[in-house]
Design a protein around this motif. Structure first.
Motif: not given
Length: 989
Positions: A562-564, A969-970, A542-543, A555-556
């Protein structure tokens, strides 16, 4: 015309027009190029420069397919013996072929091509070319012999060459044969028996001359050109405007050789009679400017028009007005320094012919306004110039920047553009980057929807997976690829690329290359599209995906944000809550150090260091290591002091037994090279304490003029002031093994009063030098980068460190006069690489600096099984409590710890841990039978469900959907599956 080249085969592919300029883009990796061109690099001797496009060489070293020099030496001996006895000369018509002639100049028999015959009164004179020496001579007919078969089989020693990609106006090589000279040629191609080469001459005493227009500036250190240099040097040497984006784009040798060639070979007849440079190199900071200036000084000997100057102006206005530039042909400076000078010397640019923008992406990112002001001034100066002066702009860097487009359109003429990084070329070519969030189990369905849309729009689509298993899973899809087969297929005309999964960020650029024919820099609405299927299994990438999309200004989606953020949060859950006692041991620069955190009660490293010193005092305990292994911990004795070190680099296996190895001092942060026989076996008891080195960064102060590097004067002052001395510091932020502190205060112990007094503040010391300035936004900027982590108030007091309780044990800390702290080290630091575990870390305990193993888990009604992924675990420990399990072990030189607070209770006495070859299996017996909705109280990115054993109920679903928006979700993969709202189970939040 606009050209796009993605490989040797498609080098001359013509595409579309852009603003009437010729663009040349090269987009493929360095390793691929080397493999395709099969360059041959060899040491040679230049025999003769015949004309600007033709010269002759002889190969000196052993190269496959080339006859070695000793063969020709033997040939000369044998021909001398044979033809000295062979008396019959030729008395027939001479055809243009190779014979043997006696050279009066060389005093020996030589193979020669007879090119002409002249009849004279005393006989015939033959015009010959000596094929082994590249010499022309006239030989009387009595000195010619037939070339026998044995002597004819050996290839001619002299090889005809011309410069690759270069049409020089002049060519001469002038150097003394008795100096230490090395000449190398790199063969690029062969055409009509003529070698096309890059030629490099090294003269180690730096006394050289050259007249090779376009490429041939001579290097002090002999080496072959990189791919980027081979395509960048010719257009620069021809005076073209150039933009080069490459992984080597921060290397000044990308432009220095051809610029120096221009300065030597050009006459500049119409120069105005004023002071000012011919070439100006604009660097992003003083450190890079110093590096470029040093390189120019190295190569200026032998250059008749090179008088470099490094221009650094402070805020003193008188210094700018008194700057003397007479006779200076090359100036190296920064944007701020140049603008200060232009305020007092408006005619500075009137003679300027070559403007170089070094590290263009940094210049535009940090000083875009200043750079465009300078470009406007240069444009006005060129418009007012008289005569036919050349004007050239060269921009080099490692990344594409949006400001490069106006640079090209408004300030360049017919630019030559070279891009060797496919990801940057995709941004330049306006490839659409689209992220499609979905859950892992729905990827195939989502893929089919995308393919239906592509079929309606007649798109050529490639679907990429990272494994054969996934490829087989979607075998019904018309076209799909694994990354392994991409290169061999050579596809470049795809319009859509779908990233079904990732194996590593490195494959991203390779996949984009398959659309290279459809890169359209002149059209914002391009048909080339890259679609990323983002699922819960993408968290580890993700990062990288996030930062590339941000760089591409794509576009993000909120899910990726959230995932990053959650990946970053997993690397640092908590931070230091109170001031620490810090001992800086290695000074990188004025605000960046490596050192140790000193504990207030019984510092463990102090105890360990004493035990190691006592242990290795015994000669029998000093056991040398026979085989040095990478990443393993060893002991190193330097005088009376013993260190723990880790090997980070080892030599090749075929080298001699005693050799140099690179080690990291794991308790200090520095690296060094030592002899392998200095390394000692380190008992396990001395390895149990995790590495103590941490990186320390002082906040709220920065270099003046928006420099990104500190002036060495400041660094030297701080190094002398703080190295090896105790400091108290308030930590405002942590990330892994790096701590940001504000303030950091040098302290002195008053043992009779049992207290410490503040001696100096490091930030104030830096400001007092005049080379640092206030940086009030520093802590806030850190908060922006990691918004999920609160930053502590830097004004919090340090006074409570002066209490008796806090200072009672500080007297046991190693004294600043300890000889181990006085060592001067010029070695570079080794950056921390291990993230902390999710534990409170205000004391930097052992868990903070250990590696966290990957864990997968599954359950049934009576137990939970954890599979800890760890190879050949040694010294393992597993402790069970009612609501907690802690596992630790060593593996391959690293210390792993998993400290897990369980969501529900277990029976500690019945729980077990079994160590296997590749994993540790932990069985937790549940206190109450039933299904757990999750494993841990706190989120942990290193823990995930084992889907091979997971049986999800019908009520479980991966995402909650509300207001038409998909919510992730987290991170912490054990929570990717949640119970429904109707189940009554407590939510993960």
């Amino acid at each position: 015309m606009y050209r796009l080249a993605l490989g040797v085969c498609s080098l001359n592919r013509l595409l579309k027009k852009w603003w009437g300029s010729e663009w040349f883009i090269t987009c493929f990796s360095f390793t691929v190029v080397i493999r395709e061109t099969r360059e041959i690099n060899m040491e040679v001797v230049v025999l003769k420069a015949e004309d600007p496009s033709c010269f002759w060489i002889a190969v000196k070293e052993c190269v496959p397919g080339v006859v070695v020099e000793t063969v020709y030496e033997n040939l000369n001996v044998e021909m001398e013996q044979f033809y000295s006895c062979y008396k019959d000369n030729l008395v027939f018509f001479f055809s243009p072929q190779v014979y043997v002639v006696f050279s009066e100049e060389l005093k020996c028999w030589c193979r020669a091509l007879v090119e002409s015959v002249r009849c004279q009164a005393d006989g015939y004179q033959l015009g010959c070319f000596l094929v082994d020496y590249a010499k022309y001579c006239s030989v009387p007919s009595e000195n010619i012999r037939v070339l026998t078969g044995a002597f004819a089989k050996i290839p001619h020693r002299a090889k005809k060459c011309r410069l690759h990609c270069t049409k020089p106006l002049t060519l001469h090589i002038d150097y003394c044969e008795n100096t230490a000279t090395e000449v190398k040629a790199t063969i690029q191609t062969v055409e009509d028996k003529v070698l096309e080469v890059f030629l490099f001459v090294t003269i180690k005493d730096e006394k050289f001359k050259t007249g090779m227009r376009g490429l041939q500036i001579l290097f002090r250190y002999s080496r072959s050109p990189t791919f980027t240099q081979s395509y960048c040097w010719p257009p620069i040497a021809w005076g073209r405007d150039v933009v080069a984006i490459s992984h080597q784009g921060n290397d000044p040798l990308l432009y220095i050789p051809p610029v120096l060639t221009l300065l030597q070979e050009s006459d500049y007849p119409a120069l105005p009679n004023m002071s000012g440079p011919l070439a100006l190199i604009l660097c992003p900071g003083w450190k890079k400017a110093q590096l470029v200036f040093d390189l120019l000084k190295t190569y200026r000997k032998g250059c008749r028009r090179l008088h470099p100057m490094l221009m650094t102006l402070g805020l003193n206005k008188e210094a700018a007005s008194q700057m003397e530039l007479q006779g200076c042909e090359v100036v190296v400076t920064t944007p701020y320094n140049l603008l200060r000078l232009l305020e007092h010397n408006t005619g500075f640019l009137c003679r300027l012919c070559h403007l170089v923008l070094d590290e263009i992406e940094v210049l535009f990112s940090d000083t875009s306004e200043q750079v465009f002001t300078i470009l406007d001034c240069y444009k006005k100066a060129t418009a007012q110039a008289r005569g036919n002066l050349p004007h050239q702009i060269i921009a080099v860097g490692t990344q594409w920047n949006k400001h490069i487009t106006p640079l090209i359109k408004e300030f360049m003429i017919d630019p030559h553009i070279l891009i060797t990084v496919i990801e940057e070329a995709a941004i330049f070519g306006n490839v659409q980057q689209v992220v499609q969030p979905c859950i892992n189990s729905d990827r195939t369905a989502e893929l089919l929807k995308i393919l239906d849309s592509a079929q309606r729009n007649l798109q050529k689509v490639l679907v990429f997976t990272d494994s054969v298993t996934e490829a087989e899973m979607i075998h019904k899809v018309k076209k799909f690829l694994t990354d392994d087969c991409l290169q061999s297929m050579g596809i470049t005309d795809a319009t859509w690329v779908i990233h079904f999964s990732f194996s590593s960020p490195a494959v991203f650029g390779q996949r984009l290359q398959s659309m290279s024919d459809n890169f359209c820099p002149d059209q914002e609405d391009t048909k080339a599209k890259s679609i990323i299927l983002l699922t819960e299994s993408s968290f580890c990438h993700a990062p990288e995906i996030f930062y590339y999309l941000k760089h591409a200004e794509a576009e993000i989606p909120e899910e990726l944000y959230d995932l990053t953020a959650r990946v970053q949060e997993s690397e640092e859950d908590e931070k230091f809550s109170r001031p620490l006692c810090i001992l800086p041991l290695f000074i990188v620069h004025a605000t960046n150090y490596f050192g140790r955190i000193v504990r207030k009660q019984k510092d463990q490293y102090t105890v360990l260091a004493k035990e190691m010193n006592d242990y290795f005092k015994v000669p029998g305990h000093r056991i040398s290591v026979n085989t040095v292994e990478k990443s393993v911990f060893y002991g190193l004795r330097e005088g009376a002091i013993c260190h723990r070190v880790q090997v980070v680099e080892t030599p090749a296996k075929d080298e001699e037994n005693v050799c140099k190895v690179t080690v990291k001092y794991i308790d200090e942060g520095r690296t060094s090279q030592v002899n392998s026989d200095q390394l000692l076996h380190l008992p396990v008891k001395f390895q149990s304490l995790p590495p103590q080195a941490v990186e320390i960064i002082v906040c709220r102060v920065k270099p003046i003029d928006n420099e990104v590097e500190w002036n060495p004067k400041v660094t030297d002052h701080i190094n002398h002031k703080i190295k090896g001395k105790l400091h108290h510091a308030k930590v405002v932020h942590t990330l892994g093994k790096t701590v940001w502190v504000d303030p950091m205060v040098g302290v002195t112990n008053l043992p009779t009063m049992k207290m410490w007094i503040n001696e100096y503040n490091i930030r104030s010391e830096i400001l007092s030098t005049g080379l640092g300035t206030d940086n009030p936004e520093h802590v806030a900027e850190i908060q922006k980068l990691c918004p999920q982590i609160p930053v502590l108030d830097h004004g919090q007091s340090l006074e409570h460190l002066s209490t008796k309780e806090d200072t009672a044990d500080l007297e046991e800390v190693s004294s600043p006069q300890d000889p181990s702290l006085e060592e001067d080290s010029a070695e570079s630091c080794n950056s921390p690489v291990t993230p902390p575990s999710s534990k409170p870390s205000h004391l930097l305990n052992e868990l903070s600096f250990s590696c966290h193993p990957q864990i997968k888990w599954f359950q049934d009604d009576v137990s939970v099984t954890l599979k800890v992924q760890i190879l050949r675990a040694a010294d393992s420990r597993c402790e069970f409590c009612r609501e907690k399990v802690t596992f630790s072990a060593y593996s391959e030189g690293k210390f792993y710890v998993a400290d897990l607070e369980l969501y529900q209770s277990v029976i500690a006495e019945k729980s077990t841990c079994v160590i296997k070859e590749t994993e540790a299996v932990i069985l937790l017996v549940k206190e109450k039978k039933g299904t757990w909705c999750k494993l841990l109280k706190n989120k942990n990115v290193h823990v995930s469900l084992d889907f091979e054993f997971w049986e999800a109920s019908e009520d479980e679903r991966p995402f909650t959907v509300g207001s038409g928006k998909l919510n992730y979700p987290p991170a912490g993969s054990e929570e990717w599956f949640e119970s429904s709202e109707d189940s009554g189970t407590e939510s993960d939040e």
